[in-house]
Design a protein around this motif. Structure first.
Motif, PDB file in Angstrom:
ATOM      1  N   THR A  79       1.001  -1.265   0.019  1.00 23.79           N
ATOM      2  CA  THR A  79      -0.155   0.055   0.155  1.00 23.79           C
ATOM      3  C   THR A  79       0.785   1.123   0.095  1.00 23.79           C
ATOM      4  OG1 THR A  79      -1.789  -1.193   1.257  1.00 23.79           O
ATOM      5  CG2 THR A  79      -1.842   1.239   1.285  1.00 23.79           C
ATOM      6  N   VAL A  80       0.699   1.961  -1.046  1.00 25.27           N
ATOM      7  CA  VAL A  80       1.393   3.389  -0.978  1.00 25.27           C
ATOM      8  C   VAL A  80       0.843   4.542  -0.101  1.00 25.27           C
ATOM      9  CG1 VAL A  80       2.078   5.355  -2.585  1.00 25.27           C
ATOM     10  CG2 VAL A  80       1.900   2.684  -3.258  1.00 25.27           C
ATOM     11  N   VAL A  81       1.577   4.998   0.883  1.00 23.14           N
ATOM     12  CA  VAL A  81       1.025   5.820   1.724  1.00 23.14           C
ATOM     13  C   VAL A  81       2.035   7.225   1.637  1.00 23.14           C
ATOM     14  CG1 VAL A  81       0.983   6.483   4.119  1.00 23.14           C
ATOM     15  CG2 VAL A  81       0.496   4.135   3.435  1.00 23.14           C
ATOM     16  N   GLU A  82       1.492   8.541   1.499  1.00 22.38           N
ATOM     17  CA  GLU A  82       2.137   9.559   1.405  1.00 22.38           C
ATOM     18  C   GLU A  82       2.207  10.161   2.766  1.00 22.38           C
ATOM     19  OE1 GLU A  82       2.195  14.239  -0.900  1.00 22.38           O
ATOM     20  OE2 GLU A  82       0.950  12.589  -1.722  1.00 22.38           O
ATOM     21  N   LEU A  83       3.320  10.414   3.057  1.00 21.40           N
ATOM     22  CA  LEU A  83       3.776  10.941   4.420  1.00 21.40           C
ATOM     23  C   LEU A  83       3.472  12.426   4.525  1.00 21.40           C
ATOM     24  CD1 LEU A  83       6.858   8.868   5.280  1.00 21.40           C
ATOM     25  CD2 LEU A  83       4.698   8.185   5.773  1.00 21.40           C
ATOM     26  N   SER A  84       3.565  12.996   5.718  1.00 19.45           N
ATOM     27  CA  SER A  84       3.198  14.428   5.909  1.00 19.45           C
ATOM     28  C   SER A  84       4.354  15.553   5.135  1.00 19.45           C
ATOM     29  CB  SER A  84       2.940  14.736   7.374  1.00 19.45           C
ATOM     30  OG  SER A  84       4.017  14.535   7.981  1.00 19.45           O
ATOM     31  N   ASP A  85       5.566  14.827   5.077  1.00 17.51           N
ATOM     32  CA  ASP A  85       6.683  15.715   4.707  1.00 17.51           C
ATOM     33  C   ASP A  85       6.840  15.359   3.106  1.00 17.51           C
ATOM     34  OD1 ASP A  85       7.689  12.931   4.662  1.00 17.51           O
ATOM     35  OD2 ASP A  85       9.259  13.431   5.795  1.00 17.51           O
ATOM     36  N   GLY A  86       5.642  14.663   2.450  1.00 16.60           N
ATOM     37  CA  GLY A  86       5.972  14.471   1.122  1.00 16.60           C
ATOM     38  C   GLY A  86       6.215  13.123   0.397  1.00 16.60           C
ATOM     39  N   ARG A  87       7.406  12.344   1.549  1.00 19.21           N
ATOM     40  CA  ARG A  87       7.885  11.357   1.136  1.00 19.21           C
ATOM     41  C   ARG A  87       6.818  10.298   1.000  1.00 19.21           C
ATOM     42  NH1 ARG A  87      11.263   9.096   4.943  1.00 19.21           N
ATOM     43  NH2 ARG A  87       9.923  10.098   6.512  1.00 19.21           N
ATOM     44  N   ILE A  88       7.340   8.998   0.495  1.00 24.14           N
ATOM     45  CA  ILE A  88       6.378   7.917   0.100  1.00 24.14           C
ATOM     46  C   ILE A  88       6.914   6.640   1.136  1.00 24.14           C
ATOM     47  CG2 ILE A  88       5.629   6.166  -1.595  1.00 24.14           C
ATOM     48  CD1 ILE A  88       4.571   8.997  -2.219  1.00 24.14           C
ATOM     49  N   ARG A  89       5.746   5.934   1.614  1.00 20.53           N
ATOM     50  CA  ARG A  89       6.037   4.779   2.552  1.00 20.53           C
ATOM     51  C   ARG A  89       5.565   3.961   1.663  1.00 20.53           C
ATOM     52  NH1 ARG A  89       3.911   5.515   7.989  1.00 20.53           N
ATOM     53  NH2 ARG A  89       6.033   6.070   8.724  1.00 20.53           N
ATOM     54  N   LEU A  90       5.789   2.534   1.800  1.00 19.54           N
ATOM     55  CA  LEU A  90       5.310   1.266   1.184  1.00 19.54           C
ATOM     56  C   LEU A  90       5.058   0.382   2.349  1.00 19.54           C
ATOM     57  CD1 LEU A  90       7.300   0.854  -2.070  1.00 19.54           C
ATOM     58  CD2 LEU A  90       5.257   1.946  -1.705  1.00 19.54           C
ATOM     59  N   GLU A  91       3.824   0.059   2.572  1.00 20.31           N
ATOM     60  CA  GLU A  91       3.545  -0.758   3.903  1.00 20.31           C
ATOM     61  C   GLU A  91       3.154  -2.275   3.010  1.00 20.31           C
ATOM     62  OE1 GLU A  91       0.175   1.081   5.691  1.00 20.31           O
ATOM     63  OE2 GLU A  91       1.688   2.505   6.724  1.00 20.31           O
ATOM     64  N   GLU A  92       4.155  -3.109   3.281  1.00 20.35           N
ATOM     65  CA  GLU A  92       4.074  -4.322   2.336  1.00 20.35           C
ATOM     66  C   GLU A  92       3.826  -5.702   3.148  1.00 20.35           C
ATOM     67  OE1 GLU A  92       7.554  -3.195  -0.650  1.00 20.35           O
ATOM     68  OE2 GLU A  92       8.259  -4.258   1.250  1.00 20.35           O
ATOM     69  N   ASN A  93       3.180  -6.403   2.535  1.00 16.06           N
ATOM     70  CA  ASN A  93       2.837  -7.809   2.772  1.00 16.06           C
ATOM     71  C   ASN A  93       3.224  -9.041   1.761  1.00 16.06           C
ATOM     72  OD1 ASN A  93       0.817  -7.715   5.043  1.00 16.06           O
ATOM     73  ND2 ASN A  93      -0.129  -6.460   3.694  1.00 16.06           N
ATOM     74  N   TRP A  94       4.433  -9.627   1.981  1.00 10.39           N
ATOM     75  CA  TRP A  94       4.903 -10.268   1.181  1.00 10.39           C
ATOM     76  C   TRP A  94       5.123 -11.868   1.633  1.00 10.39           C
ATOM     77  CZ3 TRP A  94       8.898 -12.933   3.288  1.00 10.39           C
ATOM     78  CH2 TRP A  94       9.465 -12.367   4.603  1.00 10.39           C
ATOM     79  N   ALA A  95       5.424 -12.658   0.559  1.00  5.12           N
ATOM     80  CA  ALA A  95       5.574 -13.953   0.825  1.00  5.12           C
ATOM     81  C   ALA A  95       6.497 -14.571  -0.222  1.00  5.12           C
ATOM     82  CB  ALA A  95       4.405 -14.687   0.592  1.00  5.12           C
ATOM     83  N   TRP A  96       7.541 -15.270   0.319  1.00  5.13           N
ATOM     84  CA  TRP A  96       8.380 -16.099  -0.425  1.00  5.13           C
ATOM     85  C   TRP A  96       7.657 -17.203  -1.279  1.00  5.13           C
ATOM     86  CZ3 TRP A  96      12.990 -14.154  -1.058  1.00  5.13           C
ATOM     87  CH2 TRP A  96      13.538 -13.465  -0.012  1.00  5.13           C
ATOM     88  N   GLU A  97       8.106 -17.381  -2.627  1.00  8.11           N
ATOM     89  CA  GLU A  97       7.652 -18.410  -3.480  1.00  8.11           C
ATOM     90  C   GLU A  97       8.390 -19.641  -3.929  1.00  8.11           C
ATOM     91  OE1 GLU A  97       4.078 -16.038  -5.944  1.00  8.11           O
ATOM     92  OE2 GLU A  97       6.208 -16.274  -7.013  1.00  8.11           O
ATOM     93  N   SER A  98       9.836 -19.212  -3.372  1.00  5.39           N
ATOM     94  CA  SER A  98      11.027 -20.309  -3.719  1.00  5.39           C
ATOM     95  C   SER A  98      11.297 -21.057  -2.543  1.00  5.39           C
ATOM     96  CB  SER A  98      12.075 -19.488  -4.227  1.00  5.39           C
ATOM     97  OG  SER A  98      12.628 -18.362  -3.475  1.00  5.39           O
ATOM     98  N   GLN A  99      10.699 -20.564  -1.288  1.00  3.99           N
ATOM     99  CA  GLN A  99      11.077 -21.032   0.115  1.00  3.99           C
ATOM    100  C   GLN A  99       9.936 -20.772   0.717  1.00  3.99           C
ATOM    101  OE1 GLN A  99      14.547 -18.781   0.279  1.00  3.99           O
ATOM    102  NE2 GLN A  99      13.667 -17.358   1.825  1.00  3.99           N
ATOM    103  N   PRO A 100      10.002 -21.349   2.083  1.00  8.53           N
ATOM    104  CA  PRO A 100       8.690 -20.949   3.052  1.00  8.53           C
ATOM    105  C   PRO A 100       9.312 -19.690   3.760  1.00  8.53           C
ATOM    106  CG  PRO A 100       9.922 -23.460   3.757  1.00  8.53           C
ATOM    107  CD  PRO A 100      10.833 -22.428   2.516  1.00  8.53           C
ATOM    108  N   GLY A 101       7.906 -19.055   4.123  1.00  4.50           N
ATOM    109  CA  GLY A 101       8.343 -17.782   4.804  1.00  4.50           C
ATOM    110  C   GLY A 101       7.251 -16.517   4.028  1.00  4.50           C
ATOM    111  N   SER A 102       6.818 -15.755   5.018  1.00  9.33           N
ATOM    112  CA  SER A 102       6.134 -14.654   4.685  1.00  9.33           C
ATOM    113  C   SER A 102       6.272 -13.470   5.840  1.00  9.33           C
ATOM    114  CB  SER A 102       4.621 -14.679   4.419  1.00  9.33           C
ATOM    115  OG  SER A 102       4.015 -15.510   5.425  1.00  9.33           O
ATOM    116  N   GLY A 103       5.861 -12.176   5.785  1.00  7.89           N
ATOM    117  CA  GLY A 103       5.887 -11.306   6.651  1.00  7.89           C
ATOM    118  C   GLY A 103       5.347 -10.022   6.104  1.00  7.89           C
ATOM    119  N   THR A 104       5.679  -8.985   6.904  1.00  7.97           N
ATOM    120  CA  THR A 104       5.256  -7.591   6.648  1.00  7.97           C
ATOM    121  C   THR A 104       6.780  -6.825   6.670  1.00  7.97           C
ATOM    122  OG1 THR A 104       4.700  -7.039   8.824  1.00  7.97           O
ATOM    123  CG2 THR A 104       2.969  -7.934   7.300  1.00  7.97           C
ATOM    124  N   SER A 105       6.681  -5.518   5.898  1.00  9.50           N
ATOM    125  CA  SER A 105       7.827  -4.878   5.977  1.00  9.50           C
ATOM    126  C   SER A 105       7.396  -3.303   5.710  1.00  9.50           C
ATOM    127  CB  SER A 105       9.015  -5.121   5.229  1.00  9.50           C
ATOM    128  OG  SER A 105       8.460  -5.334   3.774  1.00  9.50           O
TER     129      SER A 105
END
Length: 100
Positions: free
Chosen positions: A68-94
């Motif tokens: 999800t793309v979020v515009e910060l109050s100072d004009g910068r961009i933040r990406l709030e991410e949900n990811w999952a490996w496809e080549s190995q076990p594991g998933s998370g957020t960043s």
């Protein structure tokens, strides 16, 4: 972003994003990642992409991420991410933020 387990992005990883219409792509490197690429689409504030990377130990890995793309109050961009490996076990957020 805090440092992650080996093979994942962390505080030393830098991304260079590109956008044309609804297409997005990026190159990234740093930390345990020697070279990484992502490619996908953007619909409004949602990015949907796949990524592949080469690690310091010579192994490769790939996965899928929805951000999800979020515009910060100072004009910068933040990406709030949900990811999952496809080549190995594991998933998370960043969170990825544009440098000032």
């Amino acid at each position: 972003m805090a440092d992650q387990a080996p093979g994942q992005v962390g505080t030393r990883t830098r991304f260079v994003y590109h956008e044309r219409g609804d297409e997005i792509w990026a190159e990234y490197e740093g930390g345990d990642v020697v070279r990484g690429y992502l490619v996908g689409t953007r619909a409004g504030d949602r990015l949907d992409f796949r990524y592949v990377q080469l690690r310091q130990d010579g192994t490769t890995s790939s996965g899928h991420c929805v951000s999800t793309v979020v515009e910060l109050s100072d004009g910068r961009i933040r990406l709030e991410e949900n990811w999952a490996w496809e080549s190995q076990p594991g998933s998370g957020t960043s969170v990825v933020e544009q440098l000032g």
